[in-house]
Write an enzyme that holds these catalytic residues in place. Structure first.
Site, PDB file in Angstrom:
ATOM      1  CG  ASN A  34       8.528  -4.464  -2.220  1.00 41.19           C
ATOM      2  OD1 ASN A  34       7.717  -4.358  -3.083  1.00 41.19           O
ATOM      3  ND2 ASN A  34       9.348  -5.495  -1.673  1.00 41.19           N
TER       4      ASN A  34
ATOM      5  CE  LYS B 197       6.760  -7.450   0.464  1.00 40.16           C
ATOM      6  NZ  LYS B 197       7.252  -8.421   1.141  1.00 40.16           N
TER       7      LYS B 197
ATOM      8  CG  HIS C 254      12.147  -8.434  -2.552  1.00 38.31           C
ATOM      9  ND1 HIS C 254      11.522  -9.657  -1.822  1.00 38.31           N
ATOM     10  CD2 HIS C 254      11.781  -7.535  -1.469  1.00 38.31           C
ATOM     11  CE1 HIS C 254      10.988  -9.263  -0.849  1.00 38.31           C
ATOM     12  NE2 HIS C 254      11.156  -7.978  -0.366  1.00 38.31           N
TER      13      HIS C 254
ATOM     14  CD  GLU D  11       8.248 -11.330  -0.920  1.00 40.84           C
ATOM     15  OE1 GLU D  11       7.896 -10.271  -1.658  1.00 40.84           O
ATOM     16  OE2 GLU D  11       8.125 -11.099   0.435  1.00 40.84           O
TER      17      GLU D  11
ATOM     18  CD  GLU E 290      14.024  -6.477   1.971  1.00 37.84           C
ATOM     19  OE1 GLU E 290      13.378  -5.409   2.492  1.00 37.84           O
ATOM     20  OE2 GLU E 290      13.734  -6.953   1.154  1.00 37.84           O
TER      21      GLU E 290
ATOM     22  N   GLY F 142       8.003 -10.025   6.406  1.00 32.48           N
ATOM     23  CA  GLY F 142       6.413 -10.356   6.646  1.00 32.48           C
ATOM     24  C   GLY F 142       6.068 -11.050   7.995  1.00 32.48           C
TER      25      GLY F 142
ATOM     26  CB  SER G 277       8.827  -7.307  10.572  1.00 36.91           C
ATOM     27  OG  SER G 277       8.626  -8.303   9.981  1.00 36.91           O
TER      28      SER G 277
HETATM   29  C1  PEP Z   1      10.072  -6.469   2.014  1.00 40.91           C
HETATM   30  O1  PEP Z   1       9.293  -7.434   1.444  1.00 40.91           O
HETATM   31  O2  PEP Z   1      10.686  -5.835   1.534  1.00 40.91           O
HETATM   32  C2  PEP Z   1       9.766  -6.165   3.473  1.00 40.91           C
HETATM   33  C3  PEP Z   1      10.584  -5.710   4.201  1.00 40.91           C
HETATM   34  O3  PEP Z   1       8.394  -6.725   3.878  1.00 40.91           O
HETATM   35  P1  PEP Z   1       8.055  -6.381   5.362  1.00 40.91           P
HETATM   36  O4  PEP Z   1       7.724  -4.887   5.806  1.00 40.91           O
HETATM   37  O5  PEP Z   1       6.312  -6.707   4.989  1.00 40.91           O
HETATM   38  O6  PEP Z   1       8.486  -7.461   6.377  1.00 40.91           O
END
Ligand code: PEP
Length: 249
Positions: free
Chosen positions: A9, A11, A93, A95, A163, A169, A209
């Site tokens: 992703n 973003k 998601h 976000e 998630e 992040g 992460s």
């Molecule tokens: C995400 O936003 O879907 C995500 C998993 O981000 P990150 O891997 O940077 O934690």
């Protein structure tokens, strides 16, 4: 056997120069044992699909509107994503839920639109840190699954990504036991609602992460069928070892 998926992703990152990363992935994984997906910003989908054409790398969107077209300034529909070359779309998601006030009912409508268009809907779920600390994680996941997944999902067109919001992040990850608990719970909830045949075919991704250094440990967890990766999907150098770890799992 259900398919395993390494999904990136991007973003709101990347421009045309980032297409070289997709090209590098296609060369590094000419015949992968797992599915590979990159979800770039909408502006790059068509070029990304052209770059990945003929390779094993699929391209997806990061959101879609429930309607096929209409007066919805700034939105993009599932048929538009498909026409641009997308085969998947990330929905719900955290976000999007935070930045745009999306709720489970919105995600459910979007997932229905995606599936009826022929796209694979990747529905994201996850608890906040406060919910984890108060012990309500499994209840939160159950409610999000009930609310976000359409009643008649298309087999083969549904992926669920767990998630935890506090892991996205941040460099923090749940323990393997915590991931396993949630993934087992999700599989059981899918089985109870849709029956074993459909439930067994739904890939369950972990996201939050995931890095080259922790991917192998996460992929060893039962019922983890892949990962949704943010930051570490932006370069082939980081994403490629995650794909390899999934292939080796
Ligand atoms: C995400 O936003 O879907 C995500 C998993 O981000 P990150 O891997 O940077 O934690």
């Amino acid at each position: 056997m259900r398919r395993r998926l390494a999904a990136g992703n991007w973003k709101m990152h990347g421009g045309t120069t980032s297409l070289t990363e997709i090209h590098a992935l296609t060369r590094a994984h000419p015949a992968p044992a797992v599915d590979i997906l990159i979800c770039p910003p909408a502006t790059l989908i068509e070029q990304a699909a052209r770059t990945a054409s003929g390779s094993a790398v699929a391209i997806g969107g990061q959101d879609c509107h429930p309607a096929p077209s209409g007066a919805h300034t700034g939105d993009i529909s599932a048929p538009m994503l498909k026409e641009a070359g997308a085969t998947h779309v990330i929905l719900g998601h955290s976000e999007r839920r935070t930045d745009h006030g999306e709720h489970d009912t919105d995600v459910r409508k979007k997932a229905h639109a995606a599936q009826t268009t022929g796209l694979v809907a990747i529905i994201c779920l996850g608890e906040s840190l406060a919910q984890r600390e108060e012990g309500s994680t499994l209840g939160v996941i159950s409610a999000q699954m009930t609310g976000s997944i359409p009643d008649n999902p298309t087999a083969g067109k549904l992926v669920i990504a767990y998630e935890p919001i506090w892991a996205i992040g941040t460099g923090l990850t749940p323990t393997p036991a915590q991931i396993g608990e949630v993934h087992g719970h999700m599989r059981a909830a899918l089985t109870a609602r849709f029956g074993a045949e459909l439930a067994q075919g739904v890939p369950l991704l972990y996201g939050g992460s995931v890095k080259p250094g922790n991917a192998a440990e996460i992929f060893r967890v039962a019922d983890v069928d892949g990962a949704l990766v943010g930051g570490a999907s932006l370069t082939a150098e980081d994403f490629s070892p995650i794909i390899s770890a999934l292939e080796a799992s």
